[in-house]
Design a protein around this motif. Structure first.
Motif, short mmCIF file in Angstrom:
data_model
loop_
_atom_site.label_atom_id
_atom_site.label_comp_id
_atom_site.label_asym_id
_atom_site.label_seq_id
_atom_site.Cartn_x
_atom_site.Cartn_y
_atom_site.Cartn_z
N VAL A 198 -2.01 -19.46 5.80
CA VAL A 198 -1.54 -18.42 4.88
C VAL A 198 -1.87 -18.86 3.46
O VAL A 198 -1.39 -19.90 3.00
N PRO A 199 -2.72 -18.09 2.76
CA PRO A 199 -3.05 -18.48 1.39
C PRO A 199 -1.85 -18.30 0.46
O PRO A 199 -1.07 -17.37 0.63
N LEU A 200 -1.72 -19.21 -0.48
CA LEU A 200 -0.65 -19.12 -1.48
C LEU A 200 -1.26 -18.76 -2.82
O LEU A 200 -2.35 -19.22 -3.16
N PHE A 201 -0.58 -17.93 -3.57
CA PHE A 201 -1.07 -17.48 -4.87
C PHE A 201 -0.04 -17.78 -5.94
O PHE A 201 1.17 -17.70 -5.69
N THR A 202 -0.50 -18.07 -7.15
CA THR A 202 0.42 -18.30 -8.25
C THR A 202 0.96 -16.96 -8.73
O THR A 202 0.34 -15.90 -8.52
N LEU A 224 -3.30 -8.94 -11.12
CA LEU A 224 -3.98 -8.00 -10.24
C LEU A 224 -4.10 -6.57 -10.79
O LEU A 224 -5.18 -5.98 -10.72
N PRO A 225 -3.04 -5.96 -11.32
CA PRO A 225 -3.19 -4.58 -11.81
C PRO A 225 -4.27 -4.43 -12.90
O PRO A 225 -5.02 -3.46 -12.88
N HIS A 274 -7.76 -4.80 -11.22
CA HIS A 274 -8.14 -3.74 -10.28
C HIS A 274 -7.47 -2.41 -10.65
O HIS A 274 -6.59 -1.92 -9.95
N PRO A 275 -7.92 -1.78 -11.75
CA PRO A 275 -7.32 -0.51 -12.17
C PRO A 275 -7.61 0.64 -11.21
O PRO A 275 -6.96 1.67 -11.26
N GLU A 276 -8.57 0.45 -10.29
CA GLU A 276 -8.91 1.51 -9.33
C GLU A 276 -7.85 1.69 -8.25
O GLU A 276 -7.86 2.66 -7.51
N ILE A 277 -6.91 0.76 -8.17
CA ILE A 277 -5.87 0.80 -7.16
C ILE A 277 -4.63 1.50 -7.72
O ILE A 277 -4.20 1.22 -8.83
N ASP A 278 -4.08 2.42 -6.96
CA ASP A 278 -2.84 3.11 -7.32
C ASP A 278 -1.68 2.18 -6.94
O ASP A 278 -1.21 2.18 -5.80
N TRP A 279 -1.23 1.38 -7.88
CA TRP A 279 -0.23 0.34 -7.61
C TRP A 279 1.13 0.93 -7.26
O TRP A 279 1.86 0.38 -6.44
N GLU A 280 1.48 2.07 -7.86
CA GLU A 280 2.76 2.71 -7.53
C GLU A 280 2.77 3.18 -6.07
O GLU A 280 3.75 3.01 -5.36
N GLN A 281 1.67 3.77 -5.64
CA GLN A 281 1.56 4.20 -4.25
C GLN A 281 1.64 2.99 -3.32
O GLN A 281 2.32 3.03 -2.29
N LEU A 282 0.97 1.92 -3.69
CA LEU A 282 0.96 0.71 -2.87
C LEU A 282 2.36 0.13 -2.73
O LEU A 282 2.77 -0.28 -1.65
N ARG A 283 3.10 0.10 -3.83
CA ARG A 283 4.47 -0.44 -3.80
C ARG A 283 5.41 0.42 -2.96
O ARG A 283 6.41 -0.06 -2.45
N GLY A 284 5.06 1.68 -2.79
CA GLY A 284 5.92 2.59 -2.04
C GLY A 284 5.64 2.64 -0.54
O GLY A 284 6.30 3.37 0.18
N VAL A 285 4.68 1.87 -0.07
CA VAL A 285 4.36 1.87 1.36
C VAL A 285 5.52 1.28 2.14
O VAL A 285 6.00 0.19 1.83
#
Length: 63
Positions: A13-17, A24-25, A28-39
């Motif tokens: 399992v990779p660990l990230f700081t 990340l936001p 990667h502005p092409e990602i809808d972060w609000e939609q992603l958080r609501g999954v």
């Protein structure tokens, strides 16, 4: 029974700081972060479509 492993063996399992995750936001502005958080739990991530699209681009470029 061995916990923490899959049938194939140990799971890596990779660990990230925190700074990497916070960046990340902006990276990667092409990602809808609000939609992603609501999954919801057990639902397919909308990021899966991005991965599939990138794989198709690589296959098309290789031909």
């Amino acid at each position: 029974m061995c916990f923490g492993t899959s049938r194939a063996g140990a799971v890596v399992v990779p660990l990230f700081t925190t700074a990497s995750v916070d960046a990340l936001p902006a990276a990667h502005p092409e990602i809808d972060w609000e939609q992603l958080r609501g999954v919801g739990k057990g639902r397919r991530s909308p990021l899966a479509a991005l991965v599939k699209a990138k794989q198709q681009e690589k296959e098309t470029a290789a031909v």
